[in-house]
Design a protein around this motif. Sequence first.
Motif, mmCIF file in Angstrom:
data_model
loop_
_atom_site.group_PDB
_atom_site.id
_atom_site.type_symbol
_atom_site.label_atom_id
_atom_site.label_comp_id
_atom_site.label_asym_id
_atom_site.label_seq_id
_atom_site.Cartn_x
_atom_site.Cartn_y
_atom_site.Cartn_z
ATOM 1 N N SER A 16 0.334 -2.831 4.124
ATOM 2 C CA SER A 16 0.754 -3.122 2.635
ATOM 3 C C SER A 16 1.307 -3.996 2.217
ATOM 4 O O SER A 16 0.082 -5.131 1.668
ATOM 5 C CB SER A 16 2.129 -1.869 1.924
ATOM 6 O OG SER A 16 3.328 -1.978 2.693
ATOM 7 N N LEU A 44 -1.788 1.406 -6.462
ATOM 8 C CA LEU A 44 -1.022 2.560 -5.270
ATOM 9 C C LEU A 44 -0.768 1.579 -4.525
ATOM 10 O O LEU A 44 0.453 2.543 -3.660
ATOM 11 C CB LEU A 44 -2.319 2.860 -5.088
ATOM 12 C CG LEU A 44 -2.505 4.754 -6.390
ATOM 13 C CD1 LEU A 44 -4.094 4.638 -5.660
ATOM 14 C CD2 LEU A 44 -1.469 5.417 -6.124
ATOM 15 N N LEU A 48 4.159 0.393 -2.289
ATOM 16 C CA LEU A 48 4.247 0.187 -0.726
ATOM 17 C C LEU A 48 5.029 -0.390 0.420
ATOM 18 O O LEU A 48 5.857 -0.719 0.814
ATOM 19 C CB LEU A 48 2.519 1.131 0.157
ATOM 20 C CG LEU A 48 2.318 2.289 -0.142
ATOM 21 C CD1 LEU A 48 0.986 2.200 -0.088
ATOM 22 C CD2 LEU A 48 2.968 3.813 -0.014
ATOM 23 N N THR A 66 5.633 10.805 1.079
ATOM 24 C CA THR A 66 5.818 9.631 -0.311
ATOM 25 C C THR A 66 4.657 8.743 0.653
ATOM 26 O O THR A 66 4.009 8.294 -0.498
ATOM 27 C CB THR A 66 7.101 8.585 -0.773
ATOM 28 O OG1 THR A 66 7.769 9.288 -1.191
ATOM 29 C CG2 THR A 66 6.776 7.931 -2.229
ATOM 30 N N THR A 67 4.752 8.047 1.271
ATOM 31 C CA THR A 67 4.182 6.796 1.914
ATOM 32 C C THR A 67 2.393 7.645 1.518
ATOM 33 O O THR A 67 1.544 6.542 1.580
ATOM 34 C CB THR A 67 3.611 5.997 3.209
ATOM 35 O OG1 THR A 67 4.427 6.841 4.065
ATOM 36 C CG2 THR A 67 5.104 5.159 2.169
ATOM 37 N N PHE A 70 1.069 8.491 -1.482
ATOM 38 C CA PHE A 70 0.158 7.481 -2.324
ATOM 39 C C PHE A 70 -0.984 6.695 -1.533
ATOM 40 O O PHE A 70 -2.364 5.935 -2.093
ATOM 41 C CB PHE A 70 1.306 5.765 -1.709
ATOM 42 C CG PHE A 70 2.308 5.536 -3.309
ATOM 43 C CD1 PHE A 70 2.626 5.100 -4.030
ATOM 44 C CD2 PHE A 70 3.038 6.687 -3.348
ATOM 45 C CE1 PHE A 70 3.133 5.018 -5.457
ATOM 46 C CE2 PHE A 70 3.928 6.609 -4.712
ATOM 47 C CZ PHE A 70 3.985 5.907 -5.310
ATOM 48 N N SER A 71 -0.719 6.297 0.260
ATOM 49 C CA SER A 71 -2.055 6.064 0.669
ATOM 50 C C SER A 71 -3.126 6.811 0.962
ATOM 51 O O SER A 71 -4.022 6.317 0.975
ATOM 52 C CB SER A 71 -1.771 5.959 1.911
ATOM 53 O OG SER A 71 -1.254 7.188 2.459
ATOM 54 N N GLY A 74 -4.877 6.577 -2.238
ATOM 55 C CA GLY A 74 -5.197 5.038 -2.306
ATOM 56 C C GLY A 74 -7.018 4.990 -1.462
ATOM 57 O O GLY A 74 -7.811 4.534 -2.439
#
Length: 143
Positions: A16, A44, A48, A66-67, A70-71, A74
């Motif tokens: 990130s 997004l 991170l 959570t990651t 987001f990923s 993204g």
Amino acid sequence: MKKKTENALLGIFGLSLIATLGSLYFSEIRGFEPCEMCWYQRILMYPLVVIAGVAIYQKNGQIALTTLVFSTIGALTSGYHYAIQKIDFFGERAPECGLVSCTGEYINYLGFITIPFLALVAFLGIAVLSFIILKDIKEEKAS
């Protein structure tokens, strides 16, 4: 926390951070103005770095969900943006994207590496590492 989880968190942080610094390099140093889709990908990616940094400091693998979210979002965004650039079907039907066209390619290394492709690779890498952490946490709870 397992060493594998710590290493995966470091990987998420590294990926990130590199993606964030890369996007800032392209916009601030090279002068490439980001399109609207690029901004969504930045929205997004940038958090991170902070999320993973805090997770490393706290030794908290629970942040992996959570990651992963987001990923995944993204990666879908980057994948669509890449399709707009490289597949005529998507490019011809792409919505208007503001002052800078989302179909434009500031870079095109080896005929396929564009900025959305780089973001896609980073998001996919973060998603894989997040999944590994979640799997480790599940195994720890089972034992």
